[in-house]
Design a protein around this motif. Structure first.
Motif, PDB file in Angstrom:
ATOM      1  N   GLU A   6       0.731  -1.155  -0.002  1.00  8.56           N
ATOM      2  CA  GLU A   6       0.114  -0.026   0.023  1.00  8.56           C
ATOM      3  C   GLU A   6       0.903   1.308   0.117  1.00  8.56           C
ATOM      4  OE1 GLU A   6      -2.853  -2.483   3.205  1.00  8.56           O
ATOM      5  OE2 GLU A   6      -0.934  -1.150   3.539  1.00  8.56           O
ATOM      6  N   GLY A   8       0.306   5.795   0.126  1.00  6.86           N
ATOM      7  CA  GLY A   8      -0.498   6.935  -0.367  1.00  6.86           C
ATOM      8  C   GLY A   8      -1.239   7.623   1.157  1.00  6.86           C
ATOM      9  N   ARG A  19      -5.119   9.904  -1.861  1.00 10.17           N
ATOM     10  CA  ARG A  19      -5.386   8.714  -2.709  1.00 10.17           C
ATOM     11  C   ARG A  19      -4.457   7.667  -2.233  1.00 10.17           C
ATOM     12  NH1 ARG A  19      -7.219   8.087  -7.831  1.00 10.17           N
ATOM     13  NH2 ARG A  19      -6.452   6.252  -9.188  1.00 10.17           N
ATOM     14  N   LEU A  20      -4.981   6.509  -2.056  1.00 11.62           N
ATOM     15  CA  LEU A  20      -4.424   5.367  -1.518  1.00 11.62           C
ATOM     16  C   LEU A  20      -4.388   4.363  -2.603  1.00 11.62           C
ATOM     17  CD1 LEU A  20      -6.157   4.533   1.866  1.00 11.62           C
ATOM     18  CD2 LEU A  20      -4.395   6.186   1.410  1.00 11.62           C
ATOM     19  N   SER A  21      -3.140   3.602  -2.865  1.00 10.62           N
ATOM     20  CA  SER A  21      -2.736   2.679  -4.109  1.00 10.62           C
ATOM     21  C   SER A  21      -2.407   1.569  -3.262  1.00 10.62           C
ATOM     22  CB  SER A  21      -1.812   3.118  -4.878  1.00 10.62           C
ATOM     23  OG  SER A  21      -2.543   4.378  -5.536  1.00 10.62           O
ATOM     24  N   CYS A  22      -2.736   0.287  -3.761  1.00 10.77           N
ATOM     25  CA  CYS A  22      -2.234  -1.038  -3.420  1.00 10.77           C
ATOM     26  C   CYS A  22      -1.931  -1.777  -4.919  1.00 10.77           C
ATOM     27  CB  CYS A  22      -3.456  -1.509  -2.554  1.00 10.77           C
ATOM     28  SG  CYS A  22      -3.168  -3.440  -2.239  1.00 10.77           S
ATOM     29  N   TRP A  36     -10.886  -1.754   0.193  1.00  5.66           N
ATOM     30  CA  TRP A  36     -10.133  -1.130   1.405  1.00  5.66           C
ATOM     31  C   TRP A  36     -10.866  -1.508   2.589  1.00  5.66           C
ATOM     32  CZ3 TRP A  36      -5.514   0.798   1.040  1.00  5.66           C
ATOM     33  CH2 TRP A  36      -4.722   0.986  -0.483  1.00  5.66           C
ATOM     34  N   THR A  77      -3.792  -3.886  -9.515  1.00  2.00           N
ATOM     35  CA  THR A  77      -3.590  -2.733  -8.459  1.00  2.00           C
ATOM     36  C   THR A  77      -5.241  -2.273  -8.173  1.00  2.00           C
ATOM     37  OG1 THR A  77      -3.363  -0.787 -10.338  1.00  2.00           O
ATOM     38  CG2 THR A  77      -1.569  -1.715  -9.386  1.00  2.00           C
ATOM     39  N   SER A  79      -6.971   1.534  -6.385  1.00  2.00           N
ATOM     40  CA  SER A  79      -6.731   2.764  -5.818  1.00  2.00           C
ATOM     41  C   SER A  79      -8.016   3.163  -5.186  1.00  2.00           C
ATOM     42  CB  SER A  79      -6.372   3.789  -7.008  1.00  2.00           C
ATOM     43  OG  SER A  79      -5.243   3.403  -7.435  1.00  2.00           O
ATOM     44  N   GLN A  81      -9.601   6.752  -3.985  1.00  2.00           N
ATOM     45  CA  GLN A  81      -9.686   8.518  -4.180  1.00  2.00           C
ATOM     46  C   GLN A  81     -10.723   8.744  -3.054  1.00  2.00           C
ATOM     47  OE1 GLN A  81      -7.764  10.549  -5.874  1.00  2.00           O
ATOM     48  NE2 GLN A  81      -8.531  12.205  -4.566  1.00  2.00           N
ATOM     49  N   CYS A  95      -5.331  -2.420   2.569  1.00  2.00           N
ATOM     50  CA  CYS A  95      -5.770  -3.302   1.260  1.00  2.00           C
ATOM     51  C   CYS A  95      -6.027  -4.671   1.449  1.00  2.00           C
ATOM     52  CB  CYS A  95      -4.645  -2.995   0.339  1.00  2.00           C
ATOM     53  SG  CYS A  95      -4.915  -3.754  -1.292  1.00  2.00           S
TER      54      CYS A  95
END
Length: 119
Positions: A6, A8, A19-22, A36, A77, A79, A81, A95
């Motif tokens: 993860e 962000g 914004r988170l990303s995984c 999430w 991936t 994400s 927002q 995640c």
């Protein structure tokens, strides 16, 4: 096995965005849902948003209209927002990747990323 990384999280003022990303790696072909969850001390981990390979999404009522989840099957991936953040969104965000035929809490988890929203 599936590994989730993860990125962000951070500190933001109320009304701001993050914004988170995984990114998933390993045996990703068996993954159906990615999403999430979040957890605050003393409370159970709760759903924020999930998306399946067909693009169907599900959101917690508390984040509908503010958060948007998206996924890229080719890149494995997902994400998140997060807009119009509120102090009550403060939590550790995890995640989650769920193989076909598996219940969400038996899926794979990332290490968690802290999101702090100041008032």
């Amino acid at each position: 096995q599936v590994q989730l990384v993860e990125s962000g999280g951070g500190l933001v003022q109320a009304g701001g965005s993050l914004r988170l990303s995984c990114a998933a790696s390993g045996s990703t072909l068996n993954i159906d849902d990615m999403g999430w969850y979040r957890q605050v001390p003393g409370k159970q981990r709760e759903l924020v948003a999930i998306i399946n390979r067909s693009g169907r999404t599900n959101y917690a009522d508390s984040v509908k209209g503010r958060f948007t989840i998206s996924g890229d099957n080719a890149k494995n991936t997902v994400s998140l927002q997060m807009n119009s953040l509120k102090p009550e969104d403060t939590a550790v965000y995890y995640c989650n990747a769920v193989p076909y035929g598996t219940i969400w809490y038996e899926g794979y988890w990332g290490q968690g990323t802290q999101v702090t929203v100041s008032s």
